[in-house]
Design an enzyme around this catalytic site. Structure first.
Site, short mmCIF file in Angstrom:
data_model
loop_
_atom_site.label_atom_id
_atom_site.label_comp_id
_atom_site.label_asym_id
_atom_site.label_seq_id
_atom_site.Cartn_x
_atom_site.Cartn_y
_atom_site.Cartn_z
N GLU A 1 31.74 48.66 -23.19
CA GLU A 1 31.69 49.96 -23.84
C GLU A 1 32.92 50.17 -24.73
O GLU A 1 33.90 49.42 -24.64
CB GLU A 1 31.65 51.06 -22.76
CG GLU A 1 30.42 51.00 -21.85
CD GLU A 1 29.19 51.65 -22.48
OE1 GLU A 1 29.08 51.70 -23.72
OE2 GLU A 1 28.33 52.12 -21.71
N ASN B 1 26.35 53.02 -29.41
CA ASN B 1 27.79 53.25 -29.58
C ASN B 1 28.54 51.96 -29.90
O ASN B 1 29.76 51.91 -29.83
CB ASN B 1 28.37 53.91 -28.32
CG ASN B 1 28.23 53.04 -27.08
OD1 ASN B 1 27.74 51.91 -27.15
ND2 ASN B 1 28.66 53.54 -25.94
N ASP C 1 24.74 40.47 -18.36
CA ASP C 1 25.13 41.58 -17.48
C ASP C 1 24.05 41.93 -16.47
O ASP C 1 22.91 41.47 -16.54
CB ASP C 1 25.49 42.82 -18.31
CG ASP C 1 24.47 43.12 -19.43
OD1 ASP C 1 23.37 42.55 -19.38
OD2 ASP C 1 24.79 43.90 -20.33
N HIS D 1 28.29 49.02 -28.27
CA HIS D 1 28.64 48.12 -27.16
C HIS D 1 27.86 46.82 -27.24
O HIS D 1 26.77 46.75 -27.81
CB HIS D 1 28.48 48.81 -25.79
CG HIS D 1 27.09 49.02 -25.30
ND1 HIS D 1 26.55 50.28 -25.09
CD2 HIS D 1 26.12 48.15 -24.94
CE1 HIS D 1 25.33 50.16 -24.62
NE2 HIS D 1 25.02 48.87 -24.53
C1 GLP Z 1 21.94 47.58 -22.72
C2 GLP Z 1 22.31 46.11 -22.58
C3 GLP Z 1 22.73 45.52 -23.92
C4 GLP Z 1 21.72 45.90 -24.98
C5 GLP Z 1 21.64 47.39 -25.12
C6 GLP Z 1 20.68 47.85 -26.21
O1 GLP Z 1 23.04 48.40 -22.70
N1 GLP Z 1 23.35 45.90 -21.64
O2 GLP Z 1 22.86 44.12 -23.80
O3 GLP Z 1 22.09 45.32 -26.22
O4 GLP Z 1 21.19 47.91 -23.87
O5 GLP Z 1 19.40 47.90 -25.72
P1 GLP Z 1 18.09 47.99 -26.60
O6 GLP Z 1 17.87 46.63 -27.17
O7 GLP Z 1 17.01 48.38 -25.64
O8 GLP Z 1 18.35 49.00 -27.64
#
Ligand code: GLP
Length: 233
Positions: A135, A128, A62, A130
């Site tokens: 989402e 949440n 993404d 995702h």
């Molecule tokens: C973002 C990314 C996800 C990732 C999530 C959690 O939303 N798009 O791919 O898994 O953050 O991030 P973190 O690893 O910093 O908790």
């Protein structure tokens, strides 16, 4: 789903790295990569290793809408600084968050995924539930799309920005249908704030209210969790 419990993020990164190394010794040519804090220990293992990635292709999940590769908060910039600048790949793909036609960019990215089927997909998980930026409520069979970020995600990701108003509210994300086409999925989660999502993902129903629960339907999904993230299992 295979669950691998580790002590902490360092051990988790080493475990995920071993799986990638084994894969590369076999047929693996394309890695699906993720951003966020979670995969950082894996990328450290990769950059510190003597593995050669110059014949490998990567396809990222993404990108924020409105941020280009020069923006320090863009996922392209994150990937370059944490991995690609240190370990060159043959080709690396990240959606273009500055495309003038975002719908066309989604279709282009689907074409990239079709041309480079993902062998191993690395995933983190949002608080949440995702995955990528899919989402709650997302289509479990969806392709790449323009998504609107939830308050909870904006709140969780604001730590990377000066102020919450700077966090983009939209992103381009690989869809859940495409993520599920990865031959092997490796989802990592560390820290107590992921414990509820991890429990729901593994023990709850498969539902788009918690997108990561769809991994229950994948034949080769591995979940690497530290003690805090596994606390509610
Ligand atoms: C973002 C990314 C996800 C990732 C999530 C959690 O939303 N798009 O791919 O898994 O953050 O991030 P973190 O690893 O910093 O908790």
């Amino acid at each position: 789903m295979e669950i691998i419990r580790v002590k902490n993020a360092e051990e988790g990164g080493k475990k995920a790295f071993e799986l990638i190394k084994e894969g590369m010794a076999a047929e693996v040519k394309t890695l699906g990569l993720a951003t966020g804090s979670t995969p950082i220990t894996l990328y450290q293992e990769m950059t510190n290793s003597d593995l050669d990635f110059s014949e490998m292709v990567s396809v990222n999940l993404d990108e924020y809408v409105g941020l280009g590769g020069d923006d320090e908060q863009s996922y392209r910039h994150f990937m370059n600084t944490n991995l690609f600048d240190k370990k060159p790949f043959k080709e690396t793909f990240v959606p273009n968050g500055k495309a003038s036609d975002l719908q066309a960019e989604c279709l282009r990215y689907d074409d990239v995924i079709a041309k480079h089927p993902v062998d191993i997909q690395i995933l983190g998980i949002g608080v949440n539930g995702h995955i990528g930026f899919n989402e709650p409520g997302a289509d479990l069979e969806g392709k790449t799309s323009l998504v609107h970020l939830t308050e909870s995600t904006i709140e969780a990701n604001k730590r990377f920005f000066d102020k919450v108003e700077d966090v983009p509210t939209q992103a381009i994300s690989m869809g859940i249908g495409s993520i599920m086409e990865g031959k092997q999925l490796i989802l990592m989660a560390y820290g107590a704030n992921k414990a509820d999502a991890i429990n729901e993902m593994i023990n709850g129903p498969v539902t788009n209210h918690l997108p990561a629960s769809v991994l229950q339907n994948h034949a080769n999904a591995i979940v690497i969790v530290d003690e805090a993230a596994a606390a509610k299992l």
